[in-house]
Design an enzyme around this catalytic site. Structure first.
Site, mmCIF file in Angstrom:
data_model
loop_
_atom_site.group_PDB
_atom_site.id
_atom_site.type_symbol
_atom_site.label_atom_id
_atom_site.label_comp_id
_atom_site.label_asym_id
_atom_site.label_seq_id
_atom_site.Cartn_x
_atom_site.Cartn_y
_atom_site.Cartn_z
ATOM 1 N N GLU A 1 0.853 -1.190 0.000
ATOM 2 C CA GLU A 1 0.000 0.000 0.000
ATOM 3 C C GLU A 1 0.887 1.237 0.000
ATOM 4 O O GLU A 1 1.754 1.393 0.855
ATOM 5 C CB GLU A 1 -0.947 0.033 1.195
ATOM 6 N N GLU B 1 4.788 5.241 3.615
ATOM 7 C CA GLU B 1 4.154 6.481 4.074
ATOM 8 C C GLU B 1 5.222 7.491 4.475
ATOM 9 O O GLU B 1 5.923 7.284 5.466
ATOM 10 C CB GLU B 1 3.220 6.204 5.254
ATOM 11 N N ASP C 1 -2.834 12.315 -3.002
ATOM 12 C CA ASP C 1 -2.959 13.753 -3.225
ATOM 13 C C ASP C 1 -3.291 13.977 -4.702
ATOM 14 O O ASP C 1 -2.537 13.547 -5.581
ATOM 15 C CB ASP C 1 -1.637 14.445 -2.875
ATOM 16 N N TYR D 1 -10.030 9.377 5.225
ATOM 17 C CA TYR D 1 -10.122 10.259 4.053
ATOM 18 C C TYR D 1 -11.452 10.058 3.349
ATOM 19 O O TYR D 1 -12.078 11.016 2.888
ATOM 20 C CB TYR D 1 -8.961 9.974 3.098
ATOM 21 N N GLU D 2 -11.893 8.813 3.261
ATOM 22 C CA GLU D 2 -13.174 8.535 2.645
ATOM 23 C C GLU D 2 -14.303 9.158 3.473
ATOM 24 O O GLU D 2 -15.245 9.747 2.909
ATOM 25 C CB GLU D 2 -13.371 7.033 2.535
#
Length: 240
Positions: A70, A95, A145, A221-222
């Site tokens: 991911e 990340e 982003d 975020y969703e």
């Protein structure tokens, strides 16, 4: 880790200077406990890219039957939900945002899930270049982003070059999964996937991209996108 400098440059300044696909590396100053996790837990879980690449299943101290990656996992909600739901799966999360990394480490510290999770505290491009060819089963890019300003479109992660990278490390039949609430970026991504010879979009009906995938845990975020009235899209492209 030192306290965050209040003079940290904004996203645009970082983009113009570094050409990064991400903006800030830091948000609010880390608490003492979070700094401790970065200093002590993260090194033990970090993928050592200075070593020769090998079968990524060997990165884990326990047997795993597949490895998924991911890119930009935020606070780790989706990454760790996958680890909890699939006990024979190994996961590598990339990340660069320190605060998100600290949040994920707080959940991994002392958890048995840590045996099947490895981390890369930077952009995933270096990780993709390091991984062996056809070595992973799935690659996730969730709510990246969107770089909405036209002069920043070149910073969008989805590009022919990065799709080449993803295609190289995915096994035939493996999947690139992309989710975003930014409709122009969804269109951008689909155009590039449809033009790329290594990928095929799997959708057959509108619900195939309008509805979350089976087992989708959701992300913060969703949640924000839905609160603000934006409709996410969920794209699956299969490696040919």
């Amino acid at each position: 880790m030192a306290e965050i400098d209040p003079g940290v440059p904004d996203d645009e300044a970082i983009v113009e200077r570094t050409g990064a696909f991400w903006g800030r590396r830091h948000g609010k100053a880390l608490r003492l406990g979070q700094r401790g996790l970065i200093d002590t837990v993260l090194p033990a879980l970090t993928v050592d890219l200075t070593q020769p690449p090998a079968d990524p299943r060997r990165l884990f101290p326990v047997a795993v039957d597949d490895v998924w990656v991911e890119s930009g996992f935020g606070g780790g909600e989706h990454l760790l939900a996958l680890a909890a739901a699939r006990p024979t799966l190994g996961l590598i999360g990339a990340e660069p945002f320190v605060n998100g990394m600290a949040k994920a480490l707080a959940r991994l510290d002392g958890s048995p899930l840590a045996e099947r999770v490895r981390l890369h505290p930077a952009d995933s491009v270096e990780l993709l270049d390091w991984l062996p060819e056809a070595s992973i089963g799935r690659f996730y890019l969730l709510y990246p982003d969107p770089w909405p300003k036209k002069r920043h479109w070149k910073r969008r992660f989805v590009s022919p070059v990065n799709l080449d990278r993803i295609a190289r490390v995915l096994r035939p039949g493996g999947e690139f999964r992309f989710a975003s609430d930014w409709a122009p970026y969804v269109d951008w991504t689909l155009r590039r996937l449809l033009d790329h010879p290594a990928f095929a979009w799997t959708a057959r009906t509108a619900d195939d991209w309008r509805r979350p995938w089976d087992g989708w845990p959701g992300t913060r975020y969703e949640e924000k996108a839905l609160r603000e009235g934006r409709t996410p899209a969920y794209v699956i492209a299969r490696r040919l």
